[in-house]
Design a protein around this motif. Structure first.
Motif, short mmCIF file in Angstrom:
data_model
loop_
_atom_site.label_atom_id
_atom_site.label_comp_id
_atom_site.label_asym_id
_atom_site.label_seq_id
_atom_site.Cartn_x
_atom_site.Cartn_y
_atom_site.Cartn_z
N ILE A 25 7.25 -7.88 8.97
CA ILE A 25 5.99 -7.98 9.72
C ILE A 25 6.28 -8.56 11.10
O ILE A 25 6.97 -9.57 11.24
N VAL A 26 5.74 -7.92 12.12
CA VAL A 26 5.92 -8.34 13.51
C VAL A 26 4.68 -9.11 13.99
O VAL A 26 4.81 -10.08 14.72
N SER A 27 3.50 -8.67 13.56
CA SER A 27 2.28 -9.39 13.93
C SER A 27 1.20 -9.19 12.88
O SER A 27 1.18 -8.19 12.17
N LEU A 28 0.33 -10.18 12.82
CA LEU A 28 -0.83 -10.14 11.94
C LEU A 28 -1.93 -10.90 12.66
O LEU A 28 -1.83 -12.10 12.85
N TYR A 29 -2.92 -10.15 13.13
CA TYR A 29 -4.01 -10.71 13.94
C TYR A 29 -5.36 -10.30 13.38
O TYR A 29 -5.48 -9.24 12.77
N PHE A 30 -6.37 -11.10 13.69
CA PHE A 30 -7.73 -10.66 13.46
C PHE A 30 -8.11 -9.75 14.61
O PHE A 30 -7.90 -10.09 15.77
N SER A 31 -8.67 -8.61 14.29
CA SER A 31 -9.12 -7.66 15.30
C SER A 31 -10.59 -7.95 15.61
O SER A 31 -11.29 -8.52 14.79
N GLU A 32 -11.03 -7.51 16.74
CA GLU A 32 -12.45 -7.63 17.06
C GLU A 32 -13.20 -6.36 16.65
O GLU A 32 -14.40 -6.25 16.87
N ARG A 33 -12.48 -5.41 16.06
CA ARG A 33 -13.14 -4.19 15.58
C ARG A 33 -13.96 -4.49 14.33
O ARG A 33 -13.59 -5.34 13.54
N GLU A 34 -15.04 -3.77 14.16
CA GLU A 34 -15.91 -3.94 12.99
C GLU A 34 -15.34 -3.26 11.75
O GLU A 34 -15.57 -3.70 10.63
N GLN A 35 -14.66 -2.15 11.96
CA GLN A 35 -14.16 -1.34 10.84
C GLN A 35 -12.65 -1.13 10.96
O GLN A 35 -12.13 -1.01 12.06
N PRO A 36 -11.97 -1.04 9.80
CA PRO A 36 -10.53 -0.73 9.83
C PRO A 36 -10.30 0.68 10.41
O PRO A 36 -11.09 1.59 10.15
N PRO A 45 5.68 1.82 5.93
CA PRO A 45 6.79 1.15 5.24
C PRO A 45 6.30 0.28 4.08
O PRO A 45 5.18 -0.25 4.12
N GLN A 46 7.15 0.11 3.08
CA GLN A 46 6.81 -0.69 1.92
C GLN A 46 6.44 -2.12 2.29
O GLN A 46 5.55 -2.72 1.70
N VAL A 47 7.10 -2.66 3.32
CA VAL A 47 6.82 -4.05 3.71
C VAL A 47 5.35 -4.21 4.15
O VAL A 47 4.73 -5.23 3.87
N LEU A 48 4.79 -3.20 4.80
CA LEU A 48 3.38 -3.27 5.19
C LEU A 48 2.47 -3.12 3.97
O LEU A 48 1.44 -3.80 3.88
N LYS A 49 2.85 -2.28 3.04
CA LYS A 49 2.08 -2.16 1.80
C LYS A 49 2.10 -3.49 1.04
O LYS A 49 1.08 -3.93 0.50
N ASP A 50 3.27 -4.14 1.01
CA ASP A 50 3.39 -5.45 0.35
C ASP A 50 2.52 -6.48 1.06
O ASP A 50 1.86 -7.30 0.41
N ALA A 51 2.51 -6.44 2.39
CA ALA A 51 1.70 -7.39 3.15
C ALA A 51 0.22 -7.18 2.84
O ALA A 51 -0.53 -8.16 2.66
N LEU A 52 -0.22 -5.93 2.75
CA LEU A 52 -1.61 -5.64 2.41
C LEU A 52 -1.95 -6.22 1.03
O LEU A 52 -2.99 -6.86 0.86
N GLN A 53 -1.07 -5.99 0.07
CA GLN A 53 -1.31 -6.49 -1.28
C GLN A 53 -1.35 -8.02 -1.30
O GLN A 53 -2.23 -8.62 -1.92
N GLN A 54 -0.41 -8.65 -0.61
CA GLN A 54 -0.37 -10.11 -0.60
C GLN A 54 -1.59 -10.69 0.12
O GLN A 54 -2.14 -11.71 -0.31
N LEU A 55 -2.03 -10.05 1.20
CA LEU A 55 -3.24 -10.51 1.89
C LEU A 55 -4.46 -10.39 0.97
O LEU A 55 -5.30 -11.28 0.92
#
Length: 165
Positions: A25-36, A45-55
């Motif tokens: 993971i390089v960055s993880l921020y709150f966005s100001e967007r209302e929708q994903p 990549p699997q690492v991003l899928k893992d990050a989603l699951q862990q979040l």
């Protein structure tokens, strides 16, 4: 650097943008967007899928530590500060002075604050757990409202309660 990928996580307190490579993971921020906007696709990549699951587990109160690899870039001092943040127990807080002591320079309180503000991987590297020495919530790039929510969430989970969202 490897190719960057992005995915969004719709948290109870706003869309979280996760950016990373095959390595971490390089960055993880709150966005100001209302929708994903960015969903998992065949190239994610699997690492991003893992990050989603862990979040997701974190926000559901099922995870207190993250194991996903992070790729932080910063000065040696910033790296020391960021490395000290995960040592703050889940649901607890520390002051900028506490972190300055932890990195071996009690007089570097302002520098710790500056390094904390440059953390690009929020939540996973828990900069939200840093408060002023007077016990008050201080700056958080994701907003003080979110910082307060994250701390209350962690305290509630630690105490076996649920936090209404």
């Amino acid at each position: 650097m490897s190719e960057l990928h992005q995915v969004d996580y719709p948290s109870p307190i706003g869309v979280v943008e996760i950016t990373g490579t095959e390595q971490g993971i390089v960055s993880l921020y709150f966005s100001e967007r209302e929708q994903p906007l960015y969903a998992v696709d065949v190239d994610t990549p699997q690492v991003l899928k893992d990050a989603l699951q862990q979040l997701d587990e974190y926000f559901k109160g099922q995870r207190m530590e993250f194991t996903v690899p992070c790729l932080s870039s910063g000065t040696d001092f910033q790296q020391k500060v960021w490395a000290a943040l995960p040592a703050i127990p889940y649901g607890e807080t520390a002051s900028y002075r506490d972190i300055a002591r932890a990195v071996g320079n009690e007089k570097s309180v302002r520098a710790v604050g500056n390094a904390n503000s440059k953390n690009k991987i929020s939540i996973i590297i828990p900069c939200h757990r840093i408060i002023g020495s007077n016990g008050k919530l201080t700056g958080y790039a994701g907003s003080l409202t979110r910082k307060e929510w994250l701390l209350k969430h962690e305290q509630a989970v630690r105490n076996g309660q649920s936090l209404d969202t």
